[in-house]
Design a protein around this motif. Sequence first.
Motif, PDB file in Angstrom:
ATOM      1  N   HIS A  67       2.591  12.463   2.258  1.00 45.78           N
ATOM      2  CA  HIS A  67       2.395  11.010   2.269  1.00 45.78           C
ATOM      3  C   HIS A  67       1.202  10.616   1.400  1.00 45.78           C
ATOM      4  CE1 HIS A  67       2.646   6.945   3.729  1.00 45.78           C
ATOM      5  NE2 HIS A  67       1.386   6.994   4.110  1.00 45.78           N
ATOM      6  N   ALA A  68       0.133  11.398   1.462  1.00 48.52           N
ATOM      7  CA  ALA A  68      -1.042  11.122   0.639  1.00 48.52           C
ATOM      8  C   ALA A  68      -0.713  11.266  -0.848  1.00 48.52           C
ATOM      9  CB  ALA A  68      -2.188  12.066   1.030  1.00 48.52           C
ATOM     10  N   MET A  69       0.082  12.292  -1.189  1.00 50.36           N
ATOM     11  CA  MET A  69       0.488  12.485  -2.588  1.00 50.36           C
ATOM     12  C   MET A  69       1.359  11.327  -3.057  1.00 50.36           C
ATOM     13  SD  MET A  69      -0.775  15.310  -3.847  1.00 50.36           S
ATOM     14  CE  MET A  69       0.322  15.878  -5.100  1.00 50.36           C
ATOM     15  N   TYR A  70       2.256  10.855  -2.200  1.00 51.08           N
ATOM     16  CA  TYR A  70       3.119   9.729  -2.555  1.00 51.08           C
ATOM     17  C   TYR A  70       2.282   8.478  -2.786  1.00 51.08           C
ATOM     18  CZ  TYR A  70       6.587   6.036  -2.113  1.00 51.08           C
ATOM     19  OH  TYR A  70       7.340   4.924  -2.333  1.00 51.08           O
ATOM     20  N   ASP A  71       1.326   8.218  -1.903  1.00 49.12           N
ATOM     21  CA  ASP A  71       0.457   7.049  -2.059  1.00 49.12           C
ATOM     22  C   ASP A  71      -0.358   7.138  -3.342  1.00 49.12           C
ATOM     23  OD1 ASP A  71       1.368   5.876   0.236  1.00 49.12           O
ATOM     24  OD2 ASP A  71      -0.338   6.506   1.478  1.00 49.12           O
ATOM     25  N   ALA A  72      -0.865   8.327  -3.643  1.00 47.20           N
ATOM     26  CA  ALA A  72      -1.644   8.503  -4.874  1.00 47.20           C
ATOM     27  C   ALA A  72      -0.767   8.257  -6.102  1.00 47.20           C
ATOM     28  CB  ALA A  72      -2.249   9.908  -4.916  1.00 47.20           C
ATOM     29  N   GLY A  73       0.473   8.734  -6.062  1.00 47.41           N
ATOM     30  CA  GLY A  73       1.407   8.500  -7.175  1.00 47.41           C
ATOM     31  C   GLY A  73       1.700   7.025  -7.358  1.00 47.41           C
ATOM     32  N   GLN A  74       1.921   6.333  -6.243  1.00 48.45           N
ATOM     33  CA  GLN A  74       2.194   4.895  -6.334  1.00 48.45           C
ATOM     34  C   GLN A  74       0.979   4.141  -6.872  1.00 48.45           C
ATOM     35  OE1 GLN A  74       5.057   3.269  -5.883  1.00 48.45           O
ATOM     36  NE2 GLN A  74       6.004   5.255  -5.587  1.00 48.45           N
ATOM     37  N   LEU A  76      -1.249   5.372  -8.885  1.00 47.19           N
ATOM     38  CA  LEU A  76      -1.342   5.715 -10.306  1.00 47.19           C
ATOM     39  C   LEU A  76      -0.373   4.871 -11.129  1.00 47.19           C
ATOM     40  CD1 LEU A  76      -2.575   7.541 -12.474  1.00 47.19           C
ATOM     41  CD2 LEU A  76      -0.740   9.172 -11.993  1.00 47.19           C
ATOM     42  N   VAL A  77       0.851   4.709 -10.645  1.00 48.00           N
ATOM     43  CA  VAL A  77       1.838   3.887 -11.351  1.00 48.00           C
ATOM     44  C   VAL A  77       1.351   2.443 -11.427  1.00 48.00           C
ATOM     45  CG1 VAL A  77       4.170   2.926 -11.177  1.00 48.00           C
ATOM     46  CG2 VAL A  77       3.807   5.363 -10.822  1.00 48.00           C
ATOM     47  N   LYS A  78       0.801   1.946 -10.337  1.00 46.66           N
ATOM     48  CA  LYS A  78       0.298   0.574 -10.312  1.00 46.66           C
ATOM     49  C   LYS A  78      -0.855   0.410 -11.300  1.00 46.66           C
ATOM     50  CE  LYS A  78      -1.423  -2.901  -7.085  1.00 46.66           C
ATOM     51  NZ  LYS A  78      -1.808  -3.159  -5.702  1.00 46.66           N
ATOM     52  N   GLN A  82      -1.015  -1.955 -14.614  1.00 48.96           N
ATOM     53  CA  GLN A  82      -2.121  -2.892 -14.790  1.00 48.96           C
ATOM     54  C   GLN A  82      -2.845  -2.619 -16.112  1.00 48.96           C
ATOM     55  OE1 GLN A  82      -5.041  -2.610 -11.695  1.00 48.96           O
ATOM     56  NE2 GLN A  82      -5.976  -4.581 -12.187  1.00 48.96           N
ATOM     57  N   GLU A  83      -3.010  -1.335 -16.455  1.00 46.00           N
ATOM     58  CA  GLU A  83      -3.658  -0.979 -17.712  1.00 46.00           C
ATOM     59  C   GLU A  83      -2.853  -1.501 -18.901  1.00 46.00           C
ATOM     60  OE1 GLU A  83      -5.073   2.999 -20.173  1.00 46.00           O
ATOM     61  OE2 GLU A  83      -3.577   3.159 -18.590  1.00 46.00           O
ATOM     62  N   GLU A  84      -1.540  -1.344 -18.844  1.00 47.32           N
ATOM     63  CA  GLU A  84      -0.688  -1.816 -19.932  1.00 47.32           C
ATOM     64  C   GLU A  84      -0.776  -3.337 -20.069  1.00 47.32           C
ATOM     65  OE1 GLU A  84       1.513  -1.582 -23.191  1.00 47.32           O
ATOM     66  OE2 GLU A  84       0.793   0.142 -22.060  1.00 47.32           O
ATOM     67  N   ALA A  85      -0.788  -4.043 -18.929  1.00 48.83           N
ATOM     68  CA  ALA A  85      -0.920  -5.498 -18.973  1.00 48.83           C
ATOM     69  C   ALA A  85      -2.271  -5.897 -19.567  1.00 48.83           C
ATOM     70  CB  ALA A  85      -0.762  -6.074 -17.569  1.00 48.83           C
ATOM     71  N   LEU A  86      -3.325  -5.202 -19.202  1.00 44.69           N
ATOM     72  CA  LEU A  86      -4.650  -5.510 -19.742  1.00 44.69           C
ATOM     73  C   LEU A  86      -4.734  -5.208 -21.231  1.00 44.69           C
ATOM     74  CD1 LEU A  86      -6.954  -4.258 -16.849  1.00 44.69           C
ATOM     75  CD2 LEU A  86      -6.528  -6.619 -17.532  1.00 44.69           C
TER      76      LEU A  86
END
Length: 142
Positions: A67-74, A76-78, A82-86
């Motif tokens: 669950h922690a790995m899944y949250d970290a992946g999500q 990272l994607v977010k 956000q980086e691409e939008a910036l």
Amino acid sequence: MLARKYEYDPDYGYGYTWEEQQKHREAEQDLKREARRKLHRRLQRRQAVILCGTCLILYALCVFRSHAMYDAGQALVKMRTQEEALRTTNSALKIEVEQLKGPERIRGLASQMLGMSVARENFYVKQNGVKKGNAAIAMANN
């Protein structure tokens, strides 16, 4: 008539025949075996409970880690989104800054808002067939 043969047994004393003593010993051995079996079963149950508990704890840790790995992946994607939008916003702002820095815009604002005008402009023209010293003629316009 035959007399029975009695033996002295420190556990039972006098008055028991050998067969009776043997039966008592077998009964005691059966009780001891049953007590050992109960103890062995109890130990086996305890070991099984400990093993099951350990397996459940390890499984829970694996689920928690997953669950922690899944949250970290999500996250990272977010962050990448956000980086691409910036980056896109940054490139648009760079273009806008370059347009705002242009000399035409500055001259336009100076003449419109402040009533300023350019004093003079110099134009340089090169003539063909002229020697190096007189190659360019300066013209001034107001």
